[in-house]
Write a protein that holds these residues in place. Structure first.
Motif, PDB file in Angstrom:
ATOM      1  N   GLY A  29       0.787  -1.217   0.000  1.00  0.00           N
ATOM      2  CA  GLY A  29       0.000   0.000   0.000  1.00  0.00           C
ATOM      3  C   GLY A  29       0.821   1.270   0.000  1.00  0.00           C
ATOM      4  O   GLY A  29       0.277   2.360  -0.123  1.00  0.00           O
ATOM      5  N   GLU A  30       2.114   1.139   0.151  1.00  0.00           N
ATOM      6  CA  GLU A  30       2.991   2.307   0.259  1.00  0.00           C
ATOM      7  C   GLU A  30       4.183   2.128  -0.675  1.00  0.00           C
ATOM      8  O   GLU A  30       4.640   1.014  -0.905  1.00  0.00           O
ATOM      9  CB  GLU A  30       3.524   2.446   1.691  1.00  0.00           C
ATOM     10  N   PRO A  31       4.727   3.218  -1.212  1.00  0.00           N
ATOM     11  CA  PRO A  31       5.946   3.090  -2.012  1.00  0.00           C
ATOM     12  C   PRO A  31       7.100   2.486  -1.197  1.00  0.00           C
ATOM     13  O   PRO A  31       7.891   1.713  -1.710  1.00  0.00           O
ATOM     14  CB  PRO A  31       6.261   4.528  -2.426  1.00  0.00           C
ATOM     15  N   ASP A  32       7.155   2.839   0.096  1.00  0.00           N
ATOM     16  CA  ASP A  32       8.173   2.288   0.990  1.00  0.00           C
ATOM     17  C   ASP A  32       7.607   1.008   1.614  1.00  0.00           C
ATOM     18  O   ASP A  32       6.717   1.052   2.465  1.00  0.00           O
ATOM     19  CB  ASP A  32       8.524   3.315   2.077  1.00  0.00           C
ATOM     20  N   TRP A  33       8.111  -0.136   1.202  1.00  0.00           N
ATOM     21  CA  TRP A  33       7.565  -1.408   1.657  1.00  0.00           C
ATOM     22  C   TRP A  33       7.715  -1.615   3.154  1.00  0.00           C
ATOM     23  O   TRP A  33       6.966  -2.377   3.761  1.00  0.00           O
ATOM     24  CB  TRP A  33       8.142  -2.581   0.872  1.00  0.00           C
ATOM     25  N   VAL A  35       6.873   0.406   5.407  1.00  0.00           N
ATOM     26  CA  VAL A  35       5.616   0.904   5.982  1.00  0.00           C
ATOM     27  C   VAL A  35       4.544  -0.177   5.875  1.00  0.00           C
ATOM     28  O   VAL A  35       3.779  -0.407   6.820  1.00  0.00           O
ATOM     29  CB  VAL A  35       5.169   2.220   5.300  1.00  0.00           C
ATOM     30  N   THR A  36       4.487  -0.866   4.739  1.00  0.00           N
ATOM     31  CA  THR A  36       3.521  -1.951   4.574  1.00  0.00           C
ATOM     32  C   THR A  36       3.782  -3.053   5.592  1.00  0.00           C
ATOM     33  O   THR A  36       2.846  -3.595   6.184  1.00  0.00           O
ATOM     34  CB  THR A  36       3.571  -2.509   3.135  1.00  0.00           C
ATOM     35  N   VAL A  37       5.057  -3.392   5.820  1.00  0.00           N
ATOM     36  CA  VAL A  37       5.396  -4.412   6.826  1.00  0.00           C
ATOM     37  C   VAL A  37       4.919  -3.960   8.199  1.00  0.00           C
ATOM     38  O   VAL A  37       4.267  -4.719   8.925  1.00  0.00           O
ATOM     39  CB  VAL A  37       6.916  -4.691   6.857  1.00  0.00           C
ATOM     40  N   MET A  38       5.229  -2.733   8.577  1.00  0.00           N
ATOM     41  CA  MET A  38       4.833  -2.227   9.894  1.00  0.00           C
ATOM     42  C   MET A  38       3.317  -2.247  10.047  1.00  0.00           C
ATOM     43  O   MET A  38       2.809  -2.622  11.112  1.00  0.00           O
ATOM     44  CB  MET A  38       5.399  -0.826  10.126  1.00  0.00           C
ATOM     45  N   ASN A  39       2.581  -1.879   9.025  1.00  0.00           N
ATOM     46  CA  ASN A  39       1.121  -1.919   9.079  1.00  0.00           C
ATOM     47  C   ASN A  39       0.617  -3.349   9.229  1.00  0.00           C
ATOM     48  O   ASN A  39      -0.343  -3.605   9.955  1.00  0.00           O
ATOM     49  CB  ASN A  39       0.510  -1.272   7.841  1.00  0.00           C
ATOM     50  N   ALA A  40       1.259  -4.295   8.555  1.00  0.00           N
ATOM     51  CA  ALA A  40       0.827  -5.697   8.598  1.00  0.00           C
ATOM     52  C   ALA A  40       1.028  -6.318   9.976  1.00  0.00           C
ATOM     53  O   ALA A  40       0.218  -7.139  10.410  1.00  0.00           O
ATOM     54  CB  ALA A  40       1.574  -6.516   7.545  1.00  0.00           C
ATOM     55  N   ILE A  41       2.086  -5.939  10.676  1.00  0.00           N
ATOM     56  CA  ILE A  41       2.410  -6.591  11.952  1.00  0.00           C
ATOM     57  C   ILE A  41       1.806  -5.898  13.168  1.00  0.00           C
ATOM     58  O   ILE A  41       1.866  -6.441  14.272  1.00  0.00           O
ATOM     59  CB  ILE A  41       3.931  -6.740  12.136  1.00  0.00           C
ATOM     60  N   GLN A  42       1.225  -4.730  13.002  1.00  0.00           N
ATOM     61  CA  GLN A  42       0.740  -3.966  14.158  1.00  0.00           C
ATOM     62  C   GLN A  42      -0.325  -4.677  14.978  1.00  0.00           C
ATOM     63  O   GLN A  42      -0.449  -4.422  16.163  1.00  0.00           O
ATOM     64  CB  GLN A  42       0.245  -2.588  13.724  1.00  0.00           C
ATOM     65  N   GLY A  43      -1.085  -5.570  14.386  1.00  0.00           N
ATOM     66  CA  GLY A  43      -2.118  -6.281  15.130  1.00  0.00           C
ATOM     67  C   GLY A  43      -1.595  -7.439  15.961  1.00  0.00           C
ATOM     68  O   GLY A  43      -2.311  -7.975  16.806  1.00  0.00           O
ATOM     69  N   ASP A  44      -0.358  -7.822  15.776  1.00  0.00           N
ATOM     70  CA  ASP A  44       0.208  -8.942  16.528  1.00  0.00           C
ATOM     71  C   ASP A  44       0.804  -8.421  17.835  1.00  0.00           C
ATOM     72  O   ASP A  44       1.623  -7.496  17.818  1.00  0.00           O
ATOM     73  CB  ASP A  44       1.295  -9.645  15.700  1.00  0.00           C
ATOM     74  N   PRO A  45       0.436  -9.010  18.981  1.00  0.00           N
ATOM     75  CA  PRO A  45       0.918  -8.494  20.262  1.00  0.00           C
ATOM     76  C   PRO A  45       2.437  -8.545  20.432  1.00  0.00           C
ATOM     77  O   PRO A  45       3.011  -7.708  21.123  1.00  0.00           O
ATOM     78  CB  PRO A  45       0.217  -9.368  21.303  1.00  0.00           C
ATOM     79  N   VAL A  46       3.096  -9.492  19.818  1.00  0.00           N
ATOM     80  CA  VAL A  46       4.553  -9.582  19.913  1.00  0.00           C
ATOM     81  C   VAL A  46       5.217  -8.612  18.934  1.00  0.00           C
ATOM     82  O   VAL A  46       6.123  -7.858  19.295  1.00  0.00           O
ATOM     83  CB  VAL A  46       5.038 -11.019  19.643  1.00  0.00           C
ATOM     84  N   GLY A 147       9.239 -10.855   2.003  1.00  0.00           N
ATOM     85  CA  GLY A 147       9.278 -10.884   0.543  1.00  0.00           C
ATOM     86  C   GLY A 147       8.599  -9.635   0.017  1.00  0.00           C
ATOM     87  O   GLY A 147       7.535  -9.258   0.508  1.00  0.00           O
ATOM     88  N   VAL A 148       9.215  -8.998  -0.969  1.00  0.00           N
ATOM     89  CA  VAL A 148       8.718  -7.719  -1.466  1.00  0.00           C
ATOM     90  C   VAL A 148       8.659  -7.732  -2.990  1.00  0.00           C
ATOM     91  O   VAL A 148       9.620  -8.128  -3.652  1.00  0.00           O
ATOM     92  CB  VAL A 148       9.659  -6.576  -1.024  1.00  0.00           C
ATOM     93  N   SER A 149       7.524  -7.316  -3.515  1.00  0.00           N
ATOM     94  CA  SER A 149       7.395  -7.065  -4.949  1.00  0.00           C
ATOM     95  C   SER A 149       6.709  -5.712  -5.102  1.00  0.00           C
ATOM     96  O   SER A 149       6.370  -5.063  -4.110  1.00  0.00           O
ATOM     97  CB  SER A 149       6.568  -8.160  -5.636  1.00  0.00           C
ATOM     98  N   ASP A 150       6.474  -5.306  -6.328  1.00  0.00           N
ATOM     99  CA  ASP A 150       5.778  -4.036  -6.542  1.00  0.00           C
ATOM    100  C   ASP A 150       4.326  -4.106  -6.060  1.00  0.00           C
ATOM    101  O   ASP A 150       3.741  -3.088  -5.725  1.00  0.00           O
ATOM    102  CB  ASP A 150       5.795  -3.653  -8.029  1.00  0.00           C
ATOM    103  N   GLU A 151       3.758  -5.316  -6.014  1.00  0.00           N
ATOM    104  CA  GLU A 151       2.350  -5.477  -5.659  1.00  0.00           C
ATOM    105  C   GLU A 151       2.112  -5.931  -4.223  1.00  0.00           C
ATOM    106  O   GLU A 151       1.113  -5.561  -3.623  1.00  0.00           O
ATOM    107  CB  GLU A 151       1.679  -6.505  -6.581  1.00  0.00           C
ATOM    108  N   ASN A 152       2.978  -6.785  -3.684  1.00  0.00           N
ATOM    109  CA  ASN A 152       2.712  -7.444  -2.404  1.00  0.00           C
ATOM    110  C   ASN A 152       3.920  -7.444  -1.479  1.00  0.00           C
ATOM    111  O   ASN A 152       5.060  -7.297  -1.923  1.00  0.00           O
ATOM    112  CB  ASN A 152       2.307  -8.913  -2.642  1.00  0.00           C
ATOM    113  N   VAL A 153       3.613  -7.687  -0.200  1.00  0.00           N
ATOM    114  CA  VAL A 153       4.637  -7.899   0.817  1.00  0.00           C
ATOM    115  C   VAL A 153       4.243  -9.142   1.607  1.00  0.00           C
ATOM    116  O   VAL A 153       3.116  -9.236   2.104  1.00  0.00           O
ATOM    117  CB  VAL A 153       4.769  -6.685   1.752  1.00  0.00           C
ATOM    118  N   LEU A 154       5.145 -10.101   1.676  1.00  0.00           N
ATOM    119  CA  LEU A 154       4.957 -11.314   2.464  1.00  0.00           C
ATOM    120  C   LEU A 154       5.764 -11.154   3.741  1.00  0.00           C
ATOM    121  O   LEU A 154       6.942 -10.784   3.693  1.00  0.00           O
ATOM    122  CB  LEU A 154       5.449 -12.539   1.688  1.00  0.00           C
ATOM    123  N   VAL A 155       5.125 -11.443   4.877  1.00  0.00           N
ATOM    124  CA  VAL A 155       5.820 -11.369   6.155  1.00  0.00           C
ATOM    125  C   VAL A 155       5.702 -12.720   6.837  1.00  0.00           C
ATOM    126  O   VAL A 155       4.601 -13.176   7.154  1.00  0.00           O
ATOM    127  CB  VAL A 155       5.226 -10.268   7.068  1.00  0.00           C
TER     128      VAL A 155
END
Length: 162
Positions: A29-33, A35-46, A147-155
């Protein structure tokens, strides 16, 4: 399957222990991947303890073949007691699933990790029984594969506390 695992192939269900790991595929969702990683992990308590600056500074790029090895470590084995011996032996079902999980990122994916053996470049052995890591969660040890591509980020992330 938890919400964080949405978008991953069906074979990923049960492949990653939810008590000690996190697995998610997010649309970039962001040019800087980062940021996408940080958004994806924010719901995990650890993982919400991860600092974005440390994340950015602690990751090294690895090859797709190394990412496959590391995905195996995250799914099977212990960071404290070493990789499960089965990881040194091909297992069709596991390996097919992990290839499918890694493939969800996209064809031109690049992979990154905080695993210390990434410093060894092409000679890295992510299944070595001892290793170091740039710990990002504040726990005893954690290993991520991003994993990072132009479309997706795998964490994929494994975390263990002794």
């Amino acid at each position: 399957m938890t919400e964080s695992r949405a978008g991953l192939p069906a074979c990923a269900r049960g492949r990653f222990d939810e008590r000690q790991s996190f697995a998610a595929l997010a649309a970039r969702g962001e040019p800087d991947w980062h940021v996408t990683v940080m958004n994806a992990i924010q719901g995990d308590p650890v993982l919400r303890q991860v600092d974005s600056g440390e994340l950015r500074d602690s990751l090294l790029e690895i090859s797709p073949a190394q990412a496959m090895e590391l995905a195996g470590l995250i799914s099977v084995g212990s960071l404290l007691y070493g990789p499960h011996p089965s990881l040194r032996v091909p297992e069709a079902e596991r390996d097919t699933c992990l290839r499918e999980v890694l493939g969800t990122v996209g064809e031109d994916a690049r992979f990154f990790t905080n695993h210390g053996h990434a410093e060894d470049g092409a000679e890295a052995d992510f299944l070595a029984s001892s290793f170091h890591a740039d710990v990002l969660t504040g726990l005893t040890i954690d290993i991520c594969l991003i994993g990072v591509s132009d479309e997706n980020v795998l964490v994929l992330w494994r975390f263990e506390d002794d």
